[in-house]
Write a protein that holds these residues in place. Sequence first.
Motif, PDB file in Angstrom:
ATOM      1  N   TYR A  75       0.816  -1.227   0.000  1.00 20.91           N
ATOM      2  CA  TYR A  75       0.000   0.000   0.000  1.00 20.91           C
ATOM      3  C   TYR A  75       0.845   1.271   0.000  1.00 20.91           C
ATOM      4  O   TYR A  75       0.340   2.353  -0.301  1.00 20.91           O
ATOM      5  CB  TYR A  75      -0.927   0.015   1.235  1.00 20.91           C
ATOM      6  N   CYS A  76       2.112   1.171   0.349  1.00 19.38           N
ATOM      7  CA  CYS A  76       2.872   2.373   0.720  1.00 19.38           C
ATOM      8  C   CYS A  76       3.768   2.900  -0.405  1.00 19.38           C
ATOM      9  O   CYS A  76       4.516   2.141  -1.028  1.00 19.38           O
ATOM     10  CB  CYS A  76       3.725   2.058   1.951  1.00 19.38           C
ATOM     11  N   GLN A 113       9.806  10.383  12.294  1.00 19.49           N
ATOM     12  CA  GLN A 113       9.275   9.289  11.474  1.00 19.49           C
ATOM     13  C   GLN A 113      10.129   9.063  10.232  1.00 19.49           C
ATOM     14  O   GLN A 113      10.700  10.010   9.675  1.00 19.49           O
ATOM     15  CB  GLN A 113       7.828   9.552  11.059  1.00 19.49           C
ATOM     16  N   GLY A 115      10.951   5.771   6.881  1.00 16.14           N
ATOM     17  CA  GLY A 115      10.812   4.399   6.409  1.00 16.14           C
ATOM     18  C   GLY A 115      11.719   3.517   7.260  1.00 16.14           C
ATOM     19  O   GLY A 115      12.393   4.002   8.174  1.00 16.14           O
ATOM     20  N   GLU A 116      11.755   2.236   6.966  1.00 12.71           N
ATOM     21  CA  GLU A 116      12.673   1.361   7.713  1.00 12.71           C
ATOM     22  C   GLU A 116      14.037   1.475   7.043  1.00 12.71           C
ATOM     23  O   GLU A 116      14.328   0.791   6.067  1.00 12.71           O
ATOM     24  CB  GLU A 116      12.143  -0.071   7.741  1.00 12.71           C
ATOM     25  N   SER A 143       8.792   6.717  15.237  1.00  8.62           N
ATOM     26  CA  SER A 143       7.949   5.943  14.328  1.00  8.62           C
ATOM     27  C   SER A 143       8.848   5.460  13.196  1.00  8.62           C
ATOM     28  O   SER A 143       8.887   6.033  12.115  1.00  8.62           O
ATOM     29  CB  SER A 143       6.807   6.830  13.818  1.00  8.62           C
ATOM     30  N   LEU A 144       9.613   4.409  13.505  1.00  6.38           N
ATOM     31  CA  LEU A 144      10.683   3.947  12.606  1.00  6.38           C
ATOM     32  C   LEU A 144      10.439   2.531  12.121  1.00  6.38           C
ATOM     33  O   LEU A 144      11.308   1.929  11.498  1.00  6.38           O
ATOM     34  CB  LEU A 144      12.034   3.962  13.338  1.00  6.38           C
ATOM     35  N   LEU A 164       5.339   4.848  17.933  1.00  8.55           N
ATOM     36  CA  LEU A 164       4.158   4.573  17.089  1.00  8.55           C
ATOM     37  C   LEU A 164       4.474   3.446  16.127  1.00  8.55           C
ATOM     38  O   LEU A 164       5.408   3.546  15.337  1.00  8.55           O
ATOM     39  CB  LEU A 164       3.813   5.784  16.217  1.00  8.55           C
ATOM     40  N   LEU A 165       3.699   2.390  16.209  1.00  7.04           N
ATOM     41  CA  LEU A 165       3.856   1.279  15.270  1.00  7.04           C
ATOM     42  C   LEU A 165       2.458   0.723  14.997  1.00  7.04           C
ATOM     43  O   LEU A 165       1.947  -0.097  15.757  1.00  7.04           O
ATOM     44  CB  LEU A 165       4.761   0.189  15.875  1.00  7.04           C
ATOM     45  N   ARG A 166       1.845   1.230  13.954  1.00 11.99           N
ATOM     46  CA  ARG A 166       0.492   0.741  13.665  1.00 11.99           C
ATOM     47  C   ARG A 166       0.531  -0.746  13.375  1.00 11.99           C
ATOM     48  O   ARG A 166       1.453  -1.216  12.699  1.00 11.99           O
ATOM     49  CB  ARG A 166      -0.080   1.475  12.460  1.00 11.99           C
ATOM     50  N   GLU A 168      -1.619  -2.042  11.513  1.00 14.20           N
ATOM     51  CA  GLU A 168      -2.096  -1.961  10.120  1.00 14.20           C
ATOM     52  C   GLU A 168      -3.405  -2.710   9.872  1.00 14.20           C
ATOM     53  O   GLU A 168      -4.336  -2.156   9.324  1.00 14.20           O
ATOM     54  CB  GLU A 168      -1.032  -2.402   9.095  1.00 14.20           C
ATOM     55  N   MET A 206      -5.301   0.911   9.113  1.00 16.68           N
ATOM     56  CA  MET A 206      -5.922   1.589   7.984  1.00 16.68           C
ATOM     57  C   MET A 206      -7.337   1.048   7.827  1.00 16.68           C
ATOM     58  O   MET A 206      -7.603  -0.108   8.144  1.00 16.68           O
ATOM     59  CB  MET A 206      -5.115   1.351   6.712  1.00 16.68           C
ATOM     60  N   PRO A 236      -7.847   6.433   6.697  1.00 18.19           N
ATOM     61  CA  PRO A 236      -8.331   5.707   5.524  1.00 18.19           C
ATOM     62  C   PRO A 236      -7.164   5.219   4.676  1.00 18.19           C
ATOM     63  O   PRO A 236      -6.133   5.901   4.581  1.00 18.19           O
ATOM     64  CB  PRO A 236      -9.116   6.776   4.753  1.00 18.19           C
ATOM     65  N   PHE A 237      -7.327   4.064   4.056  1.00 15.48           N
ATOM     66  CA  PHE A 237      -6.374   3.632   3.031  1.00 15.48           C
ATOM     67  C   PHE A 237      -6.560   4.540   1.817  1.00 15.48           C
ATOM     68  O   PHE A 237      -7.695   4.836   1.419  1.00 15.48           O
ATOM     69  CB  PHE A 237      -6.644   2.167   2.644  1.00 15.48           C
ATOM     70  N   TYR A 310       8.125  12.670   0.703  1.00 15.00           N
ATOM     71  CA  TYR A 310       7.661  11.697   1.716  1.00 15.00           C
ATOM     72  C   TYR A 310       6.235  11.307   1.328  1.00 15.00           C
ATOM     73  O   TYR A 310       5.256  11.605   1.993  1.00 15.00           O
ATOM     74  CB  TYR A 310       7.715  12.298   3.125  1.00 15.00           C
ATOM     75  N   ILE A 312       3.905   8.866   1.060  1.00 14.16           N
ATOM     76  CA  ILE A 312       3.336   7.574   1.479  1.00 14.16           C
ATOM     77  C   ILE A 312       2.073   7.295   0.689  1.00 14.16           C
ATOM     78  O   ILE A 312       1.828   6.198   0.221  1.00 14.16           O
ATOM     79  CB  ILE A 312       3.002   7.612   2.984  1.00 14.16           C
TER      80      ILE A 312
HETATM   81  N1  SAH Z   1       7.942   2.937   8.613  1.00 12.95           N
HETATM   82  C1  SAH Z   1       7.125   3.319   9.749  1.00 12.95           C
HETATM   83  C2  SAH Z   1       6.242   4.487   9.425  1.00 12.95           C
HETATM   84  C3  SAH Z   1       5.185   4.141   8.413  1.00 12.95           C
HETATM   85  S1  SAH Z   1       4.309   5.465   7.687  1.00 12.95           S
HETATM   86  C4  SAH Z   1       6.332   2.117  10.210  1.00 12.95           C
HETATM   87  O1  SAH Z   1       6.384   1.073   9.571  1.00 12.95           O
HETATM   88  O2  SAH Z   1       5.689   2.204  11.240  1.00 12.95           O
HETATM   89  C5  SAH Z   1       2.970   5.641   8.784  1.00 12.95           C
HETATM   90  C6  SAH Z   1       1.670   4.948   8.414  1.00 12.95           C
HETATM   91  O3  SAH Z   1       1.169   5.389   7.171  1.00 12.95           O
HETATM   92  C7  SAH Z   1       1.702   3.461   8.252  1.00 12.95           C
HETATM   93  O4  SAH Z   1       1.769   2.809   9.485  1.00 12.95           O
HETATM   94  C8  SAH Z   1       0.411   3.182   7.500  1.00 12.95           C
HETATM   95  O5  SAH Z   1      -0.655   2.864   8.389  1.00 12.95           O
HETATM   96  C9  SAH Z   1       0.118   4.507   6.817  1.00 12.95           C
HETATM   97  N2  SAH Z   1       0.077   4.337   5.345  1.00 12.95           N
HETATM   98  C10 SAH Z   1       1.008   3.819   4.538  1.00 12.95           C
HETATM   99  N3  SAH Z   1       0.571   3.775   3.256  1.00 12.95           N
HETATM  100  C11 SAH Z   1      -0.684   4.267   3.255  1.00 12.95           C
HETATM  101  C12 SAH Z   1      -1.689   4.461   2.249  1.00 12.95           C
HETATM  102  N4  SAH Z   1      -1.461   4.135   0.981  1.00 12.95           N
HETATM  103  N5  SAH Z   1      -2.862   5.007   2.628  1.00 12.95           N
HETATM  104  C13 SAH Z   1      -3.084   5.344   3.902  1.00 12.95           C
HETATM  105  N6  SAH Z   1      -2.198   5.175   4.898  1.00 12.95           N
HETATM  106  C14 SAH Z   1      -1.005   4.635   4.582  1.00 12.95           C
END
Ligand code: SAH
Length: 351
Positions: A75-76, A113, A115-116, A143-144, A164-166, A168, A206, A236-237, A310, A312
Amino acid sequence: MTCTSSAPCDVITKAEQGGLLRREEISGLISLSDSQEIERLYQAADRVRAECVGEEIFLRGIIEFSNYCMNNCRYCGLRRDNMEAMRYRMEEGRIMELAQVIKGRGCGTVVLQSGEDPYYTGERMCGIIARIKDETGLAITLSLGQRPFDDYKAFREAGADRYLLRHETANPVLFAGLCPGRSLDGRIQCLKWLGELDYEVGMGCMVGLPGQTVEDLADDVLLIRELGADMIGIGPFIPHEDTPLRNEVAGDTSLVLKMLAVIRLVTRDTNIPSTTALGVLDGDSRRKAFQAGANVFMPVFTPRDFAERYDIYPGKGNVKKADGAIIDFKAFFDTIGRPVGEGPGGRRKRS
Ligand code: SAH
């Protein structure tokens, strides 16, 4: 308002009173479609927010310091295989300047914050964390992404307060399909480590992922409750054109707001942001979230030259400009009748 009929009202009342909701009750609330019932849900969440965390909106200033990522989440926009992404890493001096700006603008917390990005070894990251703590005294949220236990431990010792670590999605099959080479169990292990290390822990999901059901969303709520998250980010995605999910449909903002309200009712005194992704789809929803349970705002302070990269999800850059354009947060939140919180605004009020 009187409760004229039916089960949903009873469940909303039960939830507002702190009753333990069953999975079907949670999915029932998330699927509400009657606009009056939805409004009742928001109002109940708004009252619980007022009672449990007060009127203040706390600010967390975000610095997106690197968009390199070794992960490949479908998704990212920062995924490893996205060759269109123009990668950057910010100089440490630039990060420090931004941390000072964030402090000067009245935010009690800085969020780092990225990416990895393996360039930021445990040691390198600890240097940055210690310097920010020393020079600003701000609460520090990281948030790494997923890291080894020893890194999390070292970051904590260097001065990080929150992470912060969702998660997902709480559906393990969906998770595995979205994040190649990763598992929900692995993500949950990281969240448990963070709790053991006495971080304030943020999780979240999401909404509107391809194939995600209302039952999956109920499981997200249950997982958040089970792990006892301190902060919960829900957005939202949004499909990104340079990812495999480019042709999928974006998540529904009203579904996000219902999730947010349910999570407020279930988790009571947690910190819940009105997220950037919500604002990208619909600026009004980002505001509405503050009347449906949210109490945190996370303005992005990444300078424009980096912020545009950035990427995402699409549209993120515009919201950044809007965040940057807010000269006076107090005046901004005055318009919804809420004061800006002073200090770090942590759940455990320790720093
Ligand atoms: N690398 C870090 C930060 C991620 S970015 C990590 O893994 O925690 C932060 C958040 O953005 C993600 O956790 C994800 O829930 C959200 N995200 C990523 N792609 C997205 C997309 N296409 N739509 C909505 N949210 C998204």
